[in-house]
Write a protein that holds these residues in place. Structure first.
Motif, mmCIF file in Angstrom:
data_model
loop_
_atom_site.group_PDB
_atom_site.id
_atom_site.type_symbol
_atom_site.label_atom_id
_atom_site.label_comp_id
_atom_site.label_asym_id
_atom_site.label_seq_id
_atom_site.Cartn_x
_atom_site.Cartn_y
_atom_site.Cartn_z
ATOM 1 N N GLU A 16 0.820 -1.208 0.000
ATOM 2 C CA GLU A 16 0.000 0.000 0.000
ATOM 3 C C GLU A 16 0.858 1.265 0.000
ATOM 4 O O GLU A 16 0.473 2.285 -0.567
ATOM 5 C CB GLU A 16 -0.911 -0.010 1.212
ATOM 6 C CG GLU A 16 -1.965 -1.108 1.178
ATOM 7 C CD GLU A 16 -2.794 -1.136 2.451
ATOM 8 O OE1 GLU A 16 -3.680 -1.999 2.533
ATOM 9 O OE2 GLU A 16 -2.546 -0.299 3.342
ATOM 10 N N ALA A 17 2.038 1.178 0.626
ATOM 11 C CA ALA A 17 2.923 2.348 0.678
ATOM 12 C C ALA A 17 3.772 2.488 -0.588
ATOM 13 O O ALA A 17 4.495 3.469 -0.736
ATOM 14 C CB ALA A 17 3.842 2.261 1.900
ATOM 15 N N GLY A 18 3.721 1.485 -1.475
ATOM 16 C CA GLY A 18 4.478 1.562 -2.722
ATOM 17 C C GLY A 18 5.968 1.351 -2.541
ATOM 18 O O GLY A 18 6.770 1.850 -3.338
ATOM 19 N N LEU A 19 6.356 0.628 -1.494
ATOM 20 C CA LEU A 19 7.787 0.377 -1.285
ATOM 21 C C LEU A 19 8.298 -0.608 -2.337
ATOM 22 O O LEU A 19 7.618 -1.576 -2.668
ATOM 23 C CB LEU A 19 8.030 -0.201 0.110
ATOM 24 C CG LEU A 19 7.738 0.713 1.313
ATOM 25 C CD1 LEU A 19 8.119 0.001 2.591
ATOM 26 C CD2 LEU A 19 8.504 2.022 1.195
ATOM 27 N N PRO A 20 9.486 -0.413 -2.861
ATOM 28 C CA PRO A 20 10.057 -1.367 -3.819
ATOM 29 C C PRO A 20 10.358 -2.701 -3.152
ATOM 30 O O PRO A 20 10.466 -2.789 -1.921
ATOM 31 C CB PRO A 20 11.342 -0.670 -4.287
ATOM 32 C CG PRO A 20 11.687 0.289 -3.196
ATOM 33 C CD PRO A 20 10.394 0.746 -2.616
#
Length: 408
Positions: free
Chosen positions: A18-22
């Motif tokens: 959800e946070a878009g972390l790689p």
């Protein structure tokens, strides 16, 4: 894996997605949380995990029953911020868009593995560049040497964490096949290199047949590991899709030609029918397997024409080897390291046949390890070694007499 640990990993991956972390950042966070949570879960102690988003930053708070010493925190792949030791927090910058992780733990682990291996490659490249800078200048040599030693230690710690987490993905356990025994021995070149380009895969197809893959990727280190893993996963996917066994090596080479143009790997495939004992082999530049009969005889299963592996000209296996294993018969599949320790391939194969005859009735669980021990009594050229042993324990006369057609 303990259900509580699996739940914690899923929650972390969902929050990271959800946070878009790689994948690389997510992998280090999941590994850090796993290393912290395992001791508490194994002893039945309570702990809690909280995640929250604020100002495009993901806050992760982990509360443990006992404080974590600073020395142990320093070994984590992703260092937490300052805290009281029992409450650890990470604050990570969110990405531009969500990047959900795969739903299955195995798939997520493989994705994170590739990201961590890429990070290890980057660290290694950074290390090489730093060494070059040391050779170019005489100023600040001492300070740069200290930094180099610190980065070497970081790289060693990163490798240790990677291989600990991904051991099951790289070295799958033997599948359960009724009336058959399976065992494996993997011996790395040295203790500092837990894996290399020698990998294997075995699984049961929907029709009940056992599929086995042995791969030796050209090169060493994490790059060869990544190449070998790419080949085994491609073969598994194509096999499960139902592609003909005879063309699997060539089809894999075509599939990977544009994805990994520099990849080169030798391949051996085996397909066994548990009911009838029929075995089919496809060889792409690999040493011939060894057939060990219940009576104690041993011979090499050579094809009249040996094929070529992935990345080689004209890849494929032009001629297949077929043999039906009787009760007590076994087949040994292996990589070059088993027979080239004395730098003489022909001599190694002769010794292998002798040891295979002597160990014909040896328990399957320890057969591969005992074979490696005897073959490596003298090691002039160390190399990764994989040995797979497959033995048929019973026969089914009804299935044999049905005249089942050979596998594609």
């Amino acid at each position: 894996m303990h259900p509580e640990l699996a739940r914690l990993r899923r929650e972390l991956r969902a929050a990271c997605g959800e946070a878009g972390l790689p994948a690389g950042e997510r992998a280090r966070l999941v590994l850090a949380a796993t290393l912290l949570a395992e001791p508490a879960i194994e002893t039945g102690q309570e702990m809690s995990l909280e995640t929250a988003m604020a100002d495009r930053r993901l806050a992760v708070t982990f509360r443990l029953p006992e404080p974590v010493e600073q020395v142990r925190r320093n070994t984590l792949p992703l260092l937490p911020g300052a805290g009281d030791g029992a409450t650890l927090s990470w604050h990570l910058t969110a990405g531009l868009s969500p990047q959900p992780a795969p739903l299955e733990d195995d798939a997520a682990t493989r994705e994170e593995m590739l990201a961590l291996i890429a990070r290890a490659d980057a660290l290694a490249q950074e290390q090489r560049e730093l060494k070059h800078e040391l050779a170019e200048t005489n100023s600040g040599v001492l300070a740069m040497y200290v930094e180099l030693e610190e980065r070497d230690e970081q790289l060693r710690r990163a490798h240790t964490v990677i291989f600990r987490e991904l051991e099951d993905a790289l070295r799958p356990r033997p599948p359960a096949v009724p009336s058959w025994e399976l065992a494996v021995q993997y011996s790395p070149t040295g203790t500092g290199s837990p894996t290399g380009g020698d990998l294997y895969d075995w699984f049961v197809l929907p029709d009940g047949h056992l599929h086995v893959t042995v791969v030796d990727a050209v090169g060493h280190g994490v790059t060869s590991t990544r190449h070998a893993l790419t080949v085994t996963h491609a073969i598994r996917t194509l096999a499960l899709e139902g592609h003909p066994f005879a063309g699997l090596i060539a089809r894999t080479a075509t599939t990977l030609a544009t994805i990994e143009p520099d990849l080169m790997a030798t391949v051996l495939l085996a397909r066994l029918d548990p009911a009838s004992g029929k075995m089919v082999l496809a060889n792409g530049s690999r040493p011939p397997p060894v057939l060990v009969t219940a009576a104690g005889d041993a011979r090499l299963l050579r094809a009249p024409v040996v094929g070529r592996g992935v990345g080689f000209p004209d890849p494929g296996s032009p001629e297949l080897i077929q043999h039906t294993l009787g009760q007590g018969d076994a087949v040994l599949l292996y990589t070059d390291g088993l027979i080239e320790s004395r730098r003489d391939l022909e001599e190694g194969q002769i010794r292998l046949l002798g040891h295979a005859r002597a160990l014909a009735g040896h328990p399957i669980d320890t057969l591969p390890a005992e074979l490696v021990t005897r073959m490596h009594d003298v090691v002039l050229d160390a190399d990764d070694t994989v040995v797979l042993a497959i033995r048929r324990t019973t026969t089914n006369a009804l299935d044999v007499n049905r005249g089942r057609p050979p596998h594609r």
